[in-house]
Each structure stands twice: as structure tokens, then as C-alpha cells.
Design an enzyme around this catalytic site. Structure first.
Site, PDB file in Angstrom:
ATOM      1  N   HIS A 276       0.893  -1.022  -0.876  1.00 27.33           N
ATOM      2  CA  HIS A 276       2.054  -0.193  -0.541  1.00 27.33           C
ATOM      3  C   HIS A 276       2.369   0.806  -1.651  1.00 27.33           C
ATOM      4  O   HIS A 276       2.575   1.988  -1.386  1.00 27.33           O
ATOM      5  CB  HIS A 276       3.302  -1.028  -0.244  1.00 27.33           C
TER       6      HIS A 276
ATOM      7  N   ASP B 283      -1.924   9.981 -14.378  1.00 29.66           N
ATOM      8  CA  ASP B 283      -2.386   8.604 -14.234  1.00 29.66           C
ATOM      9  C   ASP B 283      -1.260   7.719 -14.719  1.00 29.66           C
ATOM     10  O   ASP B 283      -0.496   8.126 -15.600  1.00 29.66           O
ATOM     11  CB  ASP B 283      -3.631   8.340 -15.094  1.00 29.66           C
TER      12      ASP B 283
ATOM     13  N   CYS C 179       1.994   2.493   5.690  1.00 29.88           N
ATOM     14  CA  CYS C 179       0.865   1.775   5.091  1.00 29.88           C
ATOM     15  C   CYS C 179       0.632   0.436   5.799  1.00 29.88           C
ATOM     16  O   CYS C 179       1.485  -0.042   6.560  1.00 29.88           O
ATOM     17  CB  CYS C 179       1.087   1.556   3.589  1.00 29.88           C
TER      18      CYS C 179
ATOM     19  N   CYS D 187       3.474  -2.122   5.255  1.00 23.75           N
ATOM     20  CA  CYS D 187       4.726  -1.843   5.957  1.00 23.75           C
ATOM     21  C   CYS D 187       4.573  -1.945   7.470  1.00 23.75           C
ATOM     22  O   CYS D 187       5.535  -2.215   8.179  1.00 23.75           O
ATOM     23  CB  CYS D 187       5.260  -0.470   5.565  1.00 23.75           C
TER      24      CYS D 187
ATOM     25  N   CYS E  50       7.477   4.148   5.704  1.00 27.05           N
ATOM     26  CA  CYS E  50       6.098   4.125   5.213  1.00 27.05           C
ATOM     27  C   CYS E  50       5.150   3.627   6.306  1.00 27.05           C
ATOM     28  O   CYS E  50       5.482   2.704   7.039  1.00 27.05           O
ATOM     29  CB  CYS E  50       6.007   3.219   3.981  1.00 27.05           C
TER      30      CYS E  50
ATOM     31  N   ASP F  65     -10.660   7.805 -20.150  1.00 27.62           N
ATOM     32  CA  ASP F  65      -9.927   8.225 -21.346  1.00 27.62           C
ATOM     33  C   ASP F  65     -10.825   7.954 -22.549  1.00 27.62           C
ATOM     34  O   ASP F  65     -11.918   7.407 -22.403  1.00 27.62           O
ATOM     35  CB  ASP F  65      -8.569   7.522 -21.435  1.00 27.62           C
TER      36      ASP F  65
HETATM   37 ZN    ZN Z   1       4.215   0.801   2.794  1.00 29.33          ZN
END
Ligand code: ZN
Length: 355
Positions: A315, A246, A286, A289, A284, A73
Site C-alpha cells: 500500500h 529515494d 491498491c 485496499c 486507494c 549510492d
Molecule cells: Zn492502498
């Protein structure tokens, strides 16, 4: 979007790397979340460690060990947030460094020069940002100043290889926003950002701006909604044609124990999770998780263990990038509207479950 440093699928979400680091994440971990581009804050980096040190390392990529695209930016938004200790003139912005109290000047030419030395892949023009609410006269003067600065940025950028994006300003005044976009298109940029939103205005106001503005933005150029936002805002904006976002929400909220999930926001600090064997988000896949329970994350948060902030951040970024992936695939299948409806239905259900 194709860059020398890699391709970015749109719509894209850019994690925020304020000081040359997406807080608590290594670049490898960021890549695992599906992040293809990150944002660096010129304002913070120019003050600390300073542009000279980063340039000595051959730019921000090498300094922070991230070899994919970076958008920087211009520093305009952070200067706007200083409120007390800044002075905006035709030439640029004079402000007091929050790090050491030094007087610093940042004009359009300086903002471009610094971003070029950081070796960003996408460089943003310096703009003046107005608060919400703001009266028309002030919004107009600020937008016109931003437009003159945008022209100076275009000149200062020259034939440099980085992409240069203009920023549409004008508050919530339609005629000002449209004039700003027309002016920027006359100058000509590689992409167009919508700035000055998510500064406290009601969500309806933001959506209204997107409704008329996105439709007038060139189709072949990326459209970037700066500083947004919540998952439901990302969905609403993508439906209106926005390509890039963003926001600090996934990283900041992770450190405050808030997890974005397919079933709404999970506040891991709440006592109800103390004994829960459930994954934070059962839908999820990830790392967090797959391996950890809500009880464990609750415990890490209570014990102030740094690992808790890391697992929560992993996560949340995964959740945001997965949301973008789902929207990209819905766009390819021409069923984005159906996806958005389904998303709102699930969000409403989640809200009911919480209350
Ligand atoms: Zn997750």
C-alpha cells in the site's frame, strides 16, 4: 530518463533496496506499484554478500531478478552515519565493517569500481557528508573534499556506459552550496544530486536550500534530492524542480504499522481499528485496499504475521508512486501549483481529523 534497461518517468520515486531487496517485495510487486527504478546501497552490498558474489551473477540486476534501472549510492552516507569507527582522509574513508569488524577502505576510485561491478545504471560519486548543525569552516572543508573526490570519480568512471551523478554538498550555507554546484558543473556530470539534507535540519532550512539551488541546476540534467522524504516534502521539492527521490519511509513505516493515506497517516496498531471494516485508504486502488479491512491489518500487526508487513508495504509504495503519477500529470496539464495547494489543504484537513 532513458536507459538501456528502460525508461523512467520523472519526477520519480525510487524505493530503497538496501541489501538487493526492497524489503518484503518481489520485483513483480514493485512493478505493480508503478516503480520504474530502485536504489541499491553500495555500502551494505559490498559488505554482504560482497561485490565478488554479485559480479559472478553478472551484476545486481540478475542477482536480484530486477531488469529495470538501478541507481546505487556511493556508500558515503552510510560511512558518515558510522560516526565512531571511521576516519576520513584526502585519500578516502577508512572504517570498521559493522558486519565482521574488518578494516575497510573506500575511496572515490573504489566506490566507482564497486558500482560498476554491480552494473548500476546510475552511479553516484563518493562524497563526504556533514551533520546538522555544522560550523562554516567544517562544512567548507567537507564540501571542498567532496569536490576533489568528485573529480577523481569522474576520472575513474572513464567511458563506462552507466550515468554518473555528482552530489552537491555545503550544509545549509548558500555560498558553499553554490560553490559546490559550480565546481561539479565544471567537472560535468549526467545528473546532479543534492546531498546532506534531511539530516535533522528543520524543514524550512531544506526548502530554503531548494529554493535557490534547484533554480541554478542545469535544466536538461536530472536533479535528485537524496534521502527525502515525506509526501509533503516530495510535493514541495517537485514544485521547486526536483526530478528524483529515494527514501525508506514507505517501506520502513509500513513495517511499523504506519500507512500513508489520502487522509493522513493511519496508525494501524491503534485500538480504534480493531473492528473497522473500512479499507485502509478508501481512495486507494491498491491490492491491499481492494481486499482487506483495517481490522484485518490491525490483527496481522498484533499477531506479528509477516503478511501484515507485506500488505502495508504494498500500500505505502503504491501511495508514493501514485503521488508521483499525480504530480507528473499535473505538470503535463500545467497545474502543479494548484495541485500542491490542494494537497496541503487535504493534509491540513487530515491533521484536524486526527486531532
Ligand atoms: Zn492502498
Amino acid at each position: 530518463m532513458t536507459f538501456a534497461r528502460g525508461t523512467v518517468e520523472t519526477p520519480a520515486f525510487m524505493p530503497v533496496g538496501t541489501y538487493g531487496a526492497v524489503k518484503a517485495m518481489t520485483p513483480e510487486e514493485l512493478i505493480d506499484t508503478g516503480s520504474e527504478i530502485i536504489l541499491g546501497n553500495t555500502f551494505h552490498l559490498m559488505l554482504r554478500p560482497g561485490t565478488d558474489i554479485i559480479a559472478r551473477f553478472g551484476g545486481l540486476h540478475r542477482f536480484m531478478h530486477w531488469d529495470r534501472p538501478i541507481l546505487t549510492d556511493s556508500g558515503g552516507y552510510q560511512i558518515f552515519s558510522l560516526a565512531e569507527s571511521r576516519r576520513i582522509t584526502e585519500q578516502g574513508a577508512q572504517f570498521r565493517s559493522p558486519v565482521d569488524g574488518d578494516q575497510i577502505f573506500l575511496g572515490p576510485e573504489e566506490a566507482i569500481r564497486i558500482q560498476q561491478r554491480l552494473d548500476a545504471d546510475i552511479i553516484m560519486v563518493l562524497d563526504d557528508c556533514t551533520p546538522w548543525p555544522v560550523e562554516e569552516a567544517r562544512a567548507r572543508a567537507s564540501m571542498e573534499l567532496s569536490l576533489r573526490w568528485a573529480g577523481r570519480c569522474r576520472d575513474a568512471h572513464g567511458a563506462h556506459r552507466a550515468a554518473l551523478f555528482g552530489v552537491v554538498q555545503g550544509g545549509t550555507y548558500r555560498h558553499l552550496r553554490e560553490a559546490s554546484l559550480r565546481g561539479l558543473r565544471t567537472i560535468g556530470f549526467d545528473g546532479y544530486a543534492i546531498g546532506g539534507l534531511s539530516v535533522g535540519e528543520p524543514r524550512d532550512e531544506m526548502i530554503k536550500v531548494l529554493d535557490y539551488l534547484a533554480a541554478q541546476m542545469p535544466e536538461v540534467r536530472p536533479r535528485y534530492l537524496m534521502g527525502v522524504g515525506k509526501p509533503e516534502e516530495l510535493v514541495a521539492a517537485v514544485c521547486r524542480g526536483v526530478d528524483m527521490f529515494d527514501c525508506v519511509l514507505p517501506t520502513r513505516n509500513a513495517r511499523n504499522g504506519q500507512l500513508f493515506t489520502s487522509r493522513g497517516v493511519l496508525r494501524i496498531r491503534n485500538a480504534q481499528h480493531r473492528q473497522s471494516e473500512q479499507a485502509p485508504d478508501p481512495d486507494c486502488g491498491c491490492y491491499t485496499c481492494r481486499h482487506y479491512s483495517r481490522a484485518y491489518l490491525h490483527h496481522l500487526d498484533r499477531a506479528n504475521e509477516i503478511l501484515g508487513a507485506r500488505l502495508n508495504t504494498l500500500h505505502n509504495l503504491h501511495y508514493f508512486q501514485n503521488l508521483m503519477r499525480e504530480m507528473r500529470s499535473a505538470i503535463e496539464l500545467r497545474r502543479l501549483d494548484a495541485y500542491a495547494l490542494e494537497f496541503s489543504r487535504r493534509a491540513a484537513e487530515a491533521e484536524q481529523a486526527v486531532s
